[in-house]
Design a protein around this motif. Structure first.
Motif, PDB file in Angstrom:
ATOM      1  N   GLU A  59      50.524  79.552  -8.399  1.00  0.00           N
ATOM      2  CA  GLU A  59      51.061  80.762  -9.009  1.00  0.00           C
ATOM      3  C   GLU A  59      49.949  81.495  -9.760  1.00  0.00           C
ATOM      4  O   GLU A  59      49.073  80.881 -10.354  1.00  0.00           O
ATOM      5  CB  GLU A  59      52.181  80.420 -10.004  1.00  0.00           C
ATOM      6  CG  GLU A  59      53.388  79.753  -9.392  1.00  0.00           C
ATOM      7  CD  GLU A  59      54.387  79.334 -10.463  1.00  0.00           C
ATOM      8  OE1 GLU A  59      55.472  79.948 -10.535  1.00  0.00           O
ATOM      9  OE2 GLU A  59      54.071  78.403 -11.221  1.00  0.00           O
ATOM     10  N   LYS A  60      50.009  82.805  -9.742  1.00  0.00           N
ATOM     11  CA  LYS A  60      49.106  83.597 -10.566  1.00  0.00           C
ATOM     12  C   LYS A  60      49.581  83.518 -12.011  1.00  0.00           C
ATOM     13  O   LYS A  60      50.705  83.113 -12.291  1.00  0.00           O
ATOM     14  CB  LYS A  60      49.091  85.047 -10.085  1.00  0.00           C
ATOM     15  CG  LYS A  60      48.522  85.222  -8.682  1.00  0.00           C
ATOM     16  CD  LYS A  60      48.523  86.689  -8.267  1.00  0.00           C
ATOM     17  CE  LYS A  60      47.935  86.854  -6.863  1.00  0.00           C
ATOM     18  NZ  LYS A  60      47.943  88.274  -6.434  1.00  0.00           N
ATOM     19  N   ASP A  61      48.715  83.940 -12.940  1.00  0.00           N
ATOM     20  CA  ASP A  61      49.071  83.852 -14.358  1.00  0.00           C
ATOM     21  C   ASP A  61      50.367  84.586 -14.669  1.00  0.00           C
ATOM     22  O   ASP A  61      51.221  84.078 -15.392  1.00  0.00           O
ATOM     23  CB  ASP A  61      47.933  84.422 -15.217  1.00  0.00           C
ATOM     24  CG  ASP A  61      46.718  83.497 -15.249  1.00  0.00           C
ATOM     25  OD1 ASP A  61      46.876  82.314 -14.890  1.00  0.00           O
ATOM     26  OD2 ASP A  61      45.629  83.967 -15.632  1.00  0.00           O
ATOM     27  N   GLY A  62      50.525  85.790 -14.111  1.00  0.00           N
ATOM     28  CA  GLY A  62      51.724  86.581 -14.376  1.00  0.00           C
ATOM     29  C   GLY A  62      52.987  85.896 -13.889  1.00  0.00           C
ATOM     30  O   GLY A  62      54.003  85.850 -14.594  1.00  0.00           O
ATOM     31  N   GLU A  63      52.922  85.339 -12.680  1.00  0.00           N
ATOM     32  CA  GLU A  63      54.081  84.632 -12.128  1.00  0.00           C
ATOM     33  C   GLU A  63      54.404  83.385 -12.950  1.00  0.00           C
ATOM     34  O   GLU A  63      55.571  83.069 -13.197  1.00  0.00           O
ATOM     35  CB  GLU A  63      53.791  84.234 -10.678  1.00  0.00           C
ATOM     36  CG  GLU A  63      53.600  85.428  -9.735  1.00  0.00           C
ATOM     37  CD  GLU A  63      53.136  84.989  -8.363  1.00  0.00           C
ATOM     38  OE1 GLU A  63      52.671  83.833  -8.246  1.00  0.00           O
ATOM     39  OE2 GLU A  63      53.220  85.785  -7.416  1.00  0.00           O
ATOM     40  N   LEU A  64      53.352  82.686 -13.376  1.00  0.00           N
ATOM     41  CA  LEU A  64      53.547  81.468 -14.163  1.00  0.00           C
ATOM     42  C   LEU A  64      54.211  81.778 -15.494  1.00  0.00           C
ATOM     43  O   LEU A  64      55.157  81.096 -15.914  1.00  0.00           O
ATOM     44  CB  LEU A  64      52.187  80.800 -14.393  1.00  0.00           C
ATOM     45  CG  LEU A  64      52.196  79.458 -15.130  1.00  0.00           C
ATOM     46  CD1 LEU A  64      52.958  78.419 -14.326  1.00  0.00           C
ATOM     47  CD2 LEU A  64      50.765  79.001 -15.385  1.00  0.00           C
TER      48      LEU A  64
END
Length: 358
Positions: free
Chosen positions: A317-322
């Motif tokens: 996951e990217k930071d935003g998704e996480l």
């Protein structure tokens, strides 16, 4: 004829498969255990349920402990004096965030799994072992555990500090997201505009490091609980552990549970010790004052931390998704957290730190 029909137990007319569907929707472990004792038929059917949620009780209480849920942004009557030194706040946070979790690790996490079925949570009381409570439930696929909270924890209603975290594990920590603030209160419309962003002072940075270590210790302790549970429940596919104050949560899906099970079976001696925290890389956002229009709150000293293991080969996951997966999915409290992290991630300025394994 009518009298005989009134006296008939209508549950006897339901097939076992329908009763199992009904009990699977009950979820609450305390209610299921009580229902299990009603009759032999219930005692046979209920152990076959696939979903259960259990609040781990203190042994001294004898019943499931239900503490009041802490609010995300509570209205705190007691506030620190205006002239109280920042160092005093840091000392108080260290005492509640580091010393208490270290006591927990000493008394509980470092224990061998072959020891007593009870586990200590503080100096005065002990907790029932999850394996002890779930004994006889052999077909669990989805498990949710709630640990008792403590009034002295960071983020409890008496201190004004907000601290929330969400961690994902496999055989070890995969990611952790932390949201903290020195205070979170109702917005005063007459207040002046927020002060411009400034760099961390040394005291600010020390405080955030203490928050981070506290959350990682708590997450590691809960992961160790699952290390003991997974070998006993072969069908388990989904697990989560939180606390009564809803401060922190760890989650594991089927893939992560299989990874943990394989690791535990391959190295039983390592599984008897606490879950080791790997070397970590932390990305930190900081906003001195954050206005939350949606919830009508103001967070001061707001800090968002995204933690991943050093040398992570592939990011699922990217930071935003996480971050959005950790906060913002739920009721009004979660929506307030989601609003906060969304606004903070728009800030371009970040701080990156690394932490050794411990």
């Amino acid at each position: 004829m009518t009298s005989a029909q009134d006296q008939q137990d209508h549950f006897d007319r339901l097939p076992d498969v329908i009763l199992l569907v009904i009990f699977n929707k009950l979820h609450d472990g305390q209610s299921l255990c009580r229902s299990k004792a009603v009759c032999k038929r219930f005692g046979f059917i209920i152990p076959q349920i696939s979903t259960i949620s259990v609040a781990i009780p203190r042994r001294s209480d004898g019943i499931l402990v239900k503490n009041k849920e802490s609010k995300v942004c509570g209205d705190h009557d007691s506030k620190p004096a205006a002239g109280k030194p920042r160092k005093a706040l840091l000392n108080r946070v260290i005492k509640s965030a580091v010393l208490k979790p270290l006591q927990l690790l000493t008394r509980f996490v470092l224990r061998k799994s072959s020891d007593s079925s009870s586990c200590s949570c503080d100096d005065d009381v002990s907790l029932h072992s999850p394996n002890e409570i779930l004994k006889g439930f052999d077909e669990i696929r989805s498990l949710s555990l709630e640990l008792p909270g403590h009034g002295s924890d960071i983020g409890s209603s008496d201190g004004g500090v907000l601290l929330k975290w969400n961690a994902k594990f496999g055989s070890q920590l995969k990611s952790c997201v932390i949201l903290g603030a020195t205070s979170c209160e109702k917005s005063d419309n007459s207040a002046e505009d927020a002060a411009p962003e400034s760099n961390f002072s040394d005291e600010d940075l020390k405080l955030r490091v203490v928050w981070t270590v506290s959350c990682l210790i708590a997450a590691s302790s809960r992961h160790h609980l699952l290390q003991k549970l997974v070998p006993e429940h072969r069908l388990l596919e989904n697990a989560a552990i939180t606390d009564a104050g809803k401060q922190g949560r760890i989650r594991m899906a089927k893939e992560e549970i299989e990874e943990l099970r394989s690791s535990t079976e391959a190295n039983e001696e390592a599984a008897a010790e606490r879950s080791r925290v790997p070397a970590l890389r932390m990305k930190m956002w900081h906003v001195p004052e954050l206005e939350l229009e949606g919830s009508g709150r103001v967070m001061k000293g707001a800090t968002l931390v995204v933690i991943r293991p050093v040398g992570e080969k592939k990011r699922a996951e990217k930071d935003g998704e996480l971050v959005m997966g950790a906060f913002g999915d739920g009721g009004e409290e979660e929506k307030a957290l989601g609003e906060a992290v969304k606004k903070m991630m728009k800030k371009k300025k970040t701080c990156t730190l690394e932490m050794n394994s411990f």
